[in-house]
Motif scaffolding. Structure first.
Motif, PDB file in Angstrom:
ATOM      1  N   ASP A   9      27.308  25.131  25.894  1.00  0.00           N
ATOM      2  CA  ASP A   9      27.585  26.510  25.468  1.00  0.00           C
ATOM      3  C   ASP A   9      28.870  27.026  26.103  1.00  0.00           C
ATOM      4  O   ASP A   9      29.368  26.471  27.089  1.00  0.00           O
ATOM      5  N   THR A  44      22.549  33.006  31.316  1.00  0.00           N
ATOM      6  CA  THR A  44      21.214  33.622  31.279  1.00  0.00           C
ATOM      7  C   THR A  44      20.683  34.016  32.662  1.00  0.00           C
ATOM      8  O   THR A  44      19.549  34.490  32.777  1.00  0.00           O
ATOM      9  N   ASP A 218      26.996  22.560  37.111  1.00  0.00           N
ATOM     10  CA  ASP A 218      27.974  22.318  36.043  1.00  0.00           C
ATOM     11  C   ASP A 218      29.298  21.847  36.633  1.00  0.00           C
ATOM     12  O   ASP A 218      29.984  20.987  36.063  1.00  0.00           O
TER      13      ASP A 218
HETATM   14  O1  PXL Z   1      24.623  26.539  34.610  1.00  0.00           O
HETATM   15  C1  PXL Z   1      23.789  26.100  33.602  1.00  0.00           C
HETATM   16  C2  PXL Z   1      23.778  27.047  32.440  1.00  0.00           C
HETATM   17  C3  PXL Z   1      24.662  26.874  31.399  1.00  0.00           C
HETATM   18  N1  PXL Z   1      24.694  27.709  30.340  1.00  0.00           N
HETATM   19  C4  PXL Z   1      23.868  28.758  30.268  1.00  0.00           C
HETATM   20  C5  PXL Z   1      22.952  28.998  31.287  1.00  0.00           C
HETATM   21  C6  PXL Z   1      22.896  28.121  32.390  1.00  0.00           C
HETATM   22  C7  PXL Z   1      21.918  28.341  33.440  1.00  0.00           C
HETATM   23  O2  PXL Z   1      21.224  29.302  33.514  1.00  0.00           O
HETATM   24  O3  PXL Z   1      22.168  30.081  31.213  1.00  0.00           O
HETATM   25  C8  PXL Z   1      23.917  29.662  29.091  1.00  0.00           C
END
Ligand code: PXL
Length: 279
Positions: A9, A44, A218
């Motif tokens: 995302d 999130t 990440d």
């Molecule tokens: O960091 C992992 C991650 C990536 N993308 C979205 C997230 C999260 C972790 O909560 O909500 C949208």
């Protein structure tokens, strides 16, 4: 120049997923194509966020790239929002597959024993299947338990527990398993890895930092992927990724006005380039 694809995302503000992968992998001198699977205002971790699903764009974009004869030296994935998106990632793996193409899957499911919003054990099982198609996977201990259908161990684990979990995860079909967020002694924090082909267990620990920050998984995953694409061996790449993550947290803590929703990895890029012998 090598070219890779990062599928996850885009949380427009907050420093995780693509807003981390793109700058980090690009800084390592690798052309980075992106496939945003959804667009969120923020990740999130925040109490509220907007979410625009981009699932229907994935295959048309892949097919267009095929028309242009684009190839990738590696594909990495992170946060995926639905069963359908996992299926499409498997299709993309098959579509672009070529000898030596590195597939890294970060099975983003949760942290601290809890699923992220919207995920459950059925989704974890599906993610485990995707992990079986990867060359390298990088789950944290919450994700390990979720994918193996076990109780989360909290901090009550030892080296034997980790070694067993590494082997069980390799049983999914992935030859290189890296468990993140592992610590066997106070003050040292890092990763434990298993190479199923060589039957080799290894660890790398950096200096433990106080506090918890969002997006560090990440960041680790992006740096590990970049290091492997730059042809560091797994031991070197684990060191690069751990030290870069630790340095990013160190930089963040130096700022008295730091925020918990992301780390100041931008100021640690020289550390990454140094570890990659690029400066
Ligand atoms: O960091 C992992 C991650 C990536 N993308 C979205 C997230 C999260 C972790 O909560 O909500 C949208």
């Amino acid at each position: 120049m090598k070219r890779v694809l990062s599928i996850q995302d885009i949380s427009c503000l907050g420093k995780c997923s693509l807003t981390v992968a793109l700058p980090v992998i690009s800084a390592a001198g690798i052309e980075t194509a992106i496939m945003p699977t959804a667009m969120l205002s923020v990740h999130t971790w925040f109490k509220s966020f907007t979410f625009h699903d981009l699932t229907d764009e994935i295959m048309p974009v892949c097919k267009n790239w095929k028309e242009h004869n684009f190839e990738f030296d590696g594909i990495s994935t992170g946060y995926l929002g639905s069963f359908r998106q996992i299926e499409l990632v498997e299709e993309a793996f098959a579509m672009f597959n070529k000898p030596g193409m590195l597939k890294l899957v970060d099975p983003v499911l949760g942290d601290n024993g809890k699923f992220y919003v919207g995920f459950d054990s059925a989704f974890a099982k599906r993610m485990a299947h995707l992990c079986g198609k990867a060359d390298v996977i990088v789950p944290n201990l919450t994700e390990v338990a979720a994918m193996l259908g076990e109780e989360y161990c909290g901090s009550g684990y030892d080296e034997k527990y980790i070694r067993e979990r590494l082997k069980r995860l390799a049983g999914l079909g992935c030859p290189n398993v890296v468990i993140t967020g592992v610590s066997y002694e106070k003050g040292r924090y890092g990763v434990a890895a298993w190479n199923a082909e060589k039957e080799e267990y290894s660890t790398y620990f950096g200096e433990e930092q106080p506090g918890t920050f969002h997006g560090t998984g990440d960041l680790f995953s992006a740096a590990l992927f970049a290091a492997l694409i730059r042809e560091q061996n797994m031991a070197q790449a684990l060191e690069t990724a751990v030290e870069f993550t630790v340095e990013s947290i160190r930089m963040t803590l130096q700022n008295p006005d730091h925020v918990p929703y992301g780390v100041e990895f931008e100021r640690a890029i020289p550390c990454l380039l140094g570890k990659l012998n690029l400066i």
